[in-house]
Design a protein around this motif. Structure first.
Motif, PDB file in Angstrom:
ATOM      1  N   THR A   1      49.990  40.556  47.428  1.00 24.53           N
ATOM      2  CA  THR A   1      51.150  39.800  47.027  1.00 24.53           C
ATOM      3  C   THR A   1      50.629  38.979  45.650  1.00 24.53           C
ATOM      4  N   GLY A   2      51.472  39.134  44.764  1.00 23.22           N
ATOM      5  CA  GLY A   2      51.260  38.350  43.385  1.00 23.22           C
ATOM      6  C   GLY A   2      50.164  39.246  42.456  1.00 23.22           C
ATOM      7  N   TRP A   3      49.445  40.128  43.051  1.00 26.52           N
ATOM      8  CA  TRP A   3      48.631  40.996  42.026  1.00 26.52           C
ATOM      9  C   TRP A   3      49.186  41.708  41.324  1.00 26.52           C
ATOM     10  N   ASP A   4      48.806  41.695  40.088  1.00 24.14           N
ATOM     11  CA  ASP A   4      49.647  42.334  38.965  1.00 24.14           C
ATOM     12  C   ASP A   4      48.683  43.054  38.123  1.00 24.14           C
ATOM     13  N   VAL A   5      48.888  44.434  38.056  1.00 20.21           N
ATOM     14  CA  VAL A   5      47.848  45.294  37.083  1.00 20.21           C
ATOM     15  C   VAL A   5      47.705  44.659  35.783  1.00 20.21           C
ATOM     16  N   GLY A   6      48.643  43.728  35.317  1.00 17.11           N
ATOM     17  CA  GLY A   6      48.580  43.170  33.936  1.00 17.11           C
ATOM     18  C   GLY A   6      47.785  42.088  33.701  1.00 17.11           C
ATOM     19  N   ASP A   7      47.015  41.533  34.964  1.00 19.10           N
ATOM     20  CA  ASP A   7      46.190  40.511  34.966  1.00 19.10           C
ATOM     21  C   ASP A   7      44.975  41.154  34.301  1.00 19.10           C
ATOM     22  N   ARG A   8      44.832  42.122  34.320  1.00 23.42           N
ATOM     23  CA  ARG A   8      43.406  42.618  33.453  1.00 23.42           C
ATOM     24  C   ARG A   8      43.485  41.965  31.904  1.00 23.42           C
ATOM     25  N   TYR A   9      44.451  41.400  31.568  1.00 26.32           N
ATOM     26  CA  TYR A   9      44.722  40.795  30.227  1.00 26.32           C
ATOM     27  C   TYR A   9      44.558  39.196  30.304  1.00 26.32           C
ATOM     28  N   CYS A  10      44.434  38.538  31.401  1.00 26.24           N
ATOM     29  CA  CYS A  10      44.560  37.272  31.564  1.00 26.24           C
ATOM     30  C   CYS A  10      43.144  36.850  31.285  1.00 26.24           C
ATOM     31  N   ASP A  11      43.204  35.441  31.228  1.00 26.06           N
ATOM     32  CA  ASP A  11      41.769  34.528  30.894  1.00 26.06           C
ATOM     33  C   ASP A  11      40.716  34.409  31.934  1.00 26.06           C
ATOM     34  N   GLY A  12      41.157  34.989  33.327  1.00 25.70           N
ATOM     35  CA  GLY A  12      40.337  34.981  34.487  1.00 25.70           C
ATOM     36  C   GLY A  12      40.330  33.537  35.077  1.00 25.70           C
ATOM     37  N   THR A  13      40.984  32.434  34.667  1.00 32.00           N
ATOM     38  CA  THR A  13      40.757  31.229  35.186  1.00 32.00           C
ATOM     39  C   THR A  13      41.272  31.028  36.601  1.00 32.00           C
ATOM     40  N   ALA A  14      42.372  32.036  36.662  1.00 26.99           N
ATOM     41  CA  ALA A  14      43.267  31.853  38.170  1.00 26.99           C
ATOM     42  C   ALA A  14      42.818  32.776  38.975  1.00 26.99           C
ATOM     43  N   ILE A  15      41.696  33.604  38.758  1.00 29.40           N
ATOM     44  CA  ILE A  15      41.115  34.542  39.887  1.00 29.40           C
ATOM     45  C   ILE A  15      39.708  33.927  40.359  1.00 29.40           C
ATOM     46  N   THR A  16      40.143  33.416  41.498  1.00 28.29           N
ATOM     47  CA  THR A  16      38.724  32.649  42.179  1.00 28.29           C
ATOM     48  C   THR A  16      38.014  33.606  43.159  1.00 28.29           C
ATOM     49  N   ASP A  17      36.804  33.004  43.468  1.00 30.66           N
ATOM     50  CA  ASP A  17      36.166  33.857  44.281  1.00 30.66           C
ATOM     51  C   ASP A  17      36.890  34.199  45.598  1.00 30.66           C
ATOM     52  N   THR A  18      37.694  33.364  46.017  1.00 32.67           N
ATOM     53  CA  THR A  18      38.438  33.703  47.408  1.00 32.67           C
ATOM     54  C   THR A  18      39.434  34.898  47.214  1.00 32.67           C
ATOM     55  N   VAL A  19      39.986  34.947  45.852  1.00 32.47           N
ATOM     56  CA  VAL A  19      41.016  35.948  45.530  1.00 32.47           C
ATOM     57  C   VAL A  19      40.162  37.186  45.472  1.00 32.47           C
ATOM     58  N   ILE A  20      39.093  37.281  44.641  1.00 31.26           N
ATOM     59  CA  ILE A  20      38.322  38.332  44.615  1.00 31.26           C
ATOM     60  C   ILE A  20      37.862  38.929  46.103  1.00 31.26           C
ATOM     61  N   ASP A  21      37.200  38.060  46.828  1.00 36.83           N
ATOM     62  CA  ASP A  21      36.929  38.398  48.263  1.00 36.83           C
ATOM     63  C   ASP A  21      38.009  39.008  49.097  1.00 36.83           C
ATOM     64  N   ARG A  22      39.201  38.450  48.964  1.00 36.98           N
ATOM     65  CA  ARG A  22      40.427  39.105  49.570  1.00 36.98           C
ATOM     66  C   ARG A  22      40.703  40.197  49.266  1.00 36.98           C
ATOM     67  N   HIS A  23      40.738  40.539  47.929  1.00 39.01           N
ATOM     68  CA  HIS A  23      41.149  41.825  47.279  1.00 39.01           C
ATOM     69  C   HIS A  23      39.814  43.023  47.418  1.00 39.01           C
ATOM     70  N   LEU A  24      38.686  42.519  47.480  1.00 38.90           N
ATOM     71  CA  LEU A  24      37.777  43.447  47.817  1.00 38.90           C
ATOM     72  C   LEU A  24      37.664  43.901  49.492  1.00 38.90           C
ATOM     73  N   LYS A  25      38.065  42.954  50.213  1.00 37.73           N
ATOM     74  CA  LYS A  25      37.996  43.125  51.783  1.00 37.73           C
ATOM     75  C   LYS A  25      38.921  44.040  51.966  1.00 37.73           C
TER      76      LYS A  25
END
Length: 171
Positions: A126-150
């Motif tokens: 929820t809230g993930w967007d393929v367009g985030d590949r263009y973001c600056d990365g500040t909103a992508i936390t370790d928690t977010v990455i861990d949740r998506h990887l899991k």
């Protein structure tokens, strides 16, 4: 060098293989603290795994445009008395998760649908967007990455478990 010539008939998508490849790349990117790439690839891994589940176990089929669709996820068009159900193409996360949810819930009584219902209670994208590949990365936390990887890992594992149990809907 000569330019490659596109084939007349494109190869069918290899969703399961693509999901595993994207997942491996996502874990490597996460190890190197490449947050944007790790999150993007985790999402693509999950998206490919969902499409593999839909295609291999839940009755989705490739249409003439080589895109997955399922008659259980359809739009109704036409006038009263002349309505037609048009299968909706499976697009991208996070909406794709809703397609998985709809089809798996209809089949939860047994077989392959029951295997996947445990995955779909909460949409981790929820809230993930393929367009985030263009973001600056500040909103992508370790928690977010861990949740998506899991979530990607769980989807890939569920696909593999269903393959072992032999609940495929097509060869």
């Amino acid at each position: 060098m000569t330019a490659s010539t596109p084939s007349a008939t494109p190869l069918p998508p290899a969703f399961a293989t693509a999901s595993r490849n994207h997942y491996r790349a996502a874990t490597l990117a996460a190890e190197k603290d490449l947050r944007i790439s790790a999150d993007h690839l985790a999402g693509l891994a999950a998206e490919c795994a969902v499409k593999a589940i839909l295609a291999d176990f839940l009755g989705s089929r490739l249409n003439t445009r080589n895109r997955l669709e399922n008659t259980e996820v359809a739009t109704v068009k036409g006038t009263p008395g002349n309505r037609k159900r048009k299968p909706q193409e499976h697009g991208h996360l996070p909406e794709l998760w809703e397609h998985l949810t709809a089809v798996a819930h209809r089949r939860r009584g047994g077989g392959s649908g029951a295997l996947f219902t445990q995955l779909i209670w909460n949409n981790p994208f929820t809230g993930w967007d393929v367009g985030d590949r263009y973001c600056d990365g500040t909103a992508i936390t370790d928690t977010v990455i861990d949740r998506h990887l899991k979530a990607a890992y769980d989807l890939i594992a569920a696909h593999e478990q269903a393959s072992i149990l032999g609940t495929r809907t097509r060869a």
